[in-house]
Design an enzyme around this catalytic site. Structure first.
Site, PDB file in Angstrom:
ATOM      1  N   LYS A  70      -6.767  -5.215  -3.133  1.00 23.25           N
ATOM      2  CA  LYS A  70      -7.498  -5.724  -1.959  1.00 23.25           C
ATOM      3  C   LYS A  70      -8.476  -4.684  -1.425  1.00 23.25           C
ATOM      4  CE  LYS A  70      -3.853  -4.179   1.112  1.00 23.25           C
ATOM      5  NZ  LYS A  70      -4.702  -3.209   1.819  1.00 23.25           N
ATOM      6  N   HIS A  87     -10.587   0.469  -2.981  1.00 19.90           N
ATOM      7  CA  HIS A  87     -11.955   0.392  -2.459  1.00 19.90           C
ATOM      8  C   HIS A  87     -13.010   0.950  -3.417  1.00 19.90           C
ATOM      9  CE1 HIS A  87     -10.270  -0.736   1.392  1.00 19.90           C
ATOM     10  NE2 HIS A  87      -9.665   0.420   1.571  1.00 19.90           N
ATOM     11  N   ASP A 137      -4.501  -0.908  -1.786  1.00 17.21           N
ATOM     12  CA  ASP A 137      -5.818  -0.753  -1.203  1.00 17.21           C
ATOM     13  C   ASP A 137      -6.676  -0.184  -2.345  1.00 17.21           C
ATOM     14  OD1 ASP A 137      -6.800  -1.244   1.404  1.00 17.21           O
ATOM     15  OD2 ASP A 137      -6.938   0.902   1.855  1.00 17.21           O
ATOM     16  N   CYS A 157      -2.218  -2.827   7.642  1.00 15.83           N
ATOM     17  CA  CYS A 157      -2.002  -3.718   6.501  1.00 15.83           C
ATOM     18  C   CYS A 157      -0.664  -4.447   6.544  1.00 15.83           C
ATOM     19  CB  CYS A 157      -2.214  -2.969   5.199  1.00 15.83           C
ATOM     20  SG  CYS A 157      -3.975  -2.539   5.016  1.00 15.83           S
ATOM     21  N   ASP A 189       0.791  -1.246   0.000  1.00 15.79           N
ATOM     22  CA  ASP A 189       0.000   0.000   0.000  1.00 15.79           C
ATOM     23  C   ASP A 189       0.821   1.294   0.000  1.00 15.79           C
ATOM     24  OD1 ASP A 189      -1.816  -2.025   0.318  1.00 15.79           O
ATOM     25  OD2 ASP A 189      -2.854  -1.174   2.042  1.00 15.79           O
ATOM     26  N   HIS A 227     -10.683   6.752   1.295  1.00 17.11           N
ATOM     27  CA  HIS A 227      -9.300   6.715   0.802  1.00 17.11           C
ATOM     28  C   HIS A 227      -9.169   5.611  -0.239  1.00 17.11           C
ATOM     29  CE1 HIS A 227      -9.557   3.625   3.914  1.00 17.11           C
ATOM     30  NE2 HIS A 227      -8.642   2.976   3.204  1.00 17.11           N
TER      31      HIS A 227
HETATM   32  C1  VGL Z   1      -4.862   0.653   5.723  1.00 13.42           C
HETATM   33  C2  VGL Z   1      -6.410   1.636   7.119  1.00 13.42           C
HETATM   34  C3  VGL Z   1      -7.382   1.481   6.167  1.00 13.42           C
HETATM   35  C4  VGL Z   1      -3.451   0.230   5.510  1.00 13.42           C
HETATM   36  C5  VGL Z   1      -5.844   0.503   4.777  1.00 13.42           C
HETATM   37  O1  VGL Z   1      -2.999   0.166   4.346  1.00 13.42           O
HETATM   38  O2  VGL Z   1      -2.748  -0.029   6.504  1.00 13.42           O
HETATM   39  N1  VGL Z   1      -5.177   1.219   6.902  1.00 13.42           N
HETATM   40  N2  VGL Z   1      -7.092   0.905   5.000  1.00 13.42           N
HETATM   41 ZN    ZN Z   2      -8.432   0.901   3.290  1.00 14.45          ZN
END
Ligand code: VGL
Ligand code: ZN
Length: 179
Positions: free
Chosen positions: A86, A48, A46, A127, A8, A61
């Site tokens: 993901k 979404h 990430d 993550c 990420d 985000h």
């Molecule tokens: C993450 C919070 C929400 C991460 C992803 O990449 O650690 N943290 N979504």
């Molecule tokens: Zn996230």
């Protein structure tokens, strides 16, 4: 065979992004030089949908296809062999890279004879932790590169607790200079 997993390293988790890890961008040069020491490099994103339940817990985000979800512009992305997406479903937090839905990370690594996985990126207490625990459970010798991760620090102390938990579970911590 060892592989590097970059978790990420996206604009929204860096300063100026929607859910920034303080100093998240400072690990980019560390990871760029780390990439020279691996033949196989994978990365997670990430990714979404707008209607994700994940946004009941977090500011919006890493919406799929947006600039916020793009890799940090300084990351040497041409060296990444495969990207795993993901958190792609509406009811799916997708903290772990092993929950990717476009491709199965466990199968991919096994097909490439990977036995040791080195993990770096963002964020330490979410993550990175979730991905490292899944890697360990899947039987990989699992290393977290301690100078190539950053916490989001939503709650003070969570990152330190996450590191302790990972160590207890047999996840090893290593500095990039030792690889
Ligand atoms: C993450 C919070 C929400 C991460 C992803 O990449 O650690 N943290 N979504
Ligand atoms: Zn996230």
């Amino acid at each position: 065979m060892k592989a590097l997993l970059i978790v990420d390293l996206q604009n929204d988790f860096c300063p100026g992004g929607a859910l920034p890890a303080p100093d998240g961008d400072q690990i980019v040069p560390v990871i760029n030089s780390l990439m020279d020491r691996f033949e196989l490099i994978v990365a997670s994103k990430d990714w979404h949908p707008e209607a994700s339940v994940h946004f009941a817990k977090w500011p919006v985000h890493c919406l799929h296809e947006t600039t916020g979800a793009a890799f940090h512009p300084d990351l040497h992305t041409s060296k990444i062999d495969e990207v795993f997406l993901k958190g792609t479903g509406n009811r799916d937090d997708g903290y772990s890279a092993f929950e990717a839905t476009n491709l199965n990370l466990n199968e991919y690594l096994s097909q490439h004879q990977v036995t040791s996985l080195y993990i770096c990126g963002l964020t330490t207490e979410y993550c990175i932790k979730a991905s490292a625990r899944d890697a360990r459970k899947a039987g990989f010798q699992t290393f977290v590169v301690e100078d190539a991760i950053k916490p989001v620090e939503q709650h003070l102390g969570d990152a330190q607790q996450a590191i302790q938990q990972m160590k207890t579970e047999g996840i090893q911590f290593i500095r990039s200079s030792e690889i």
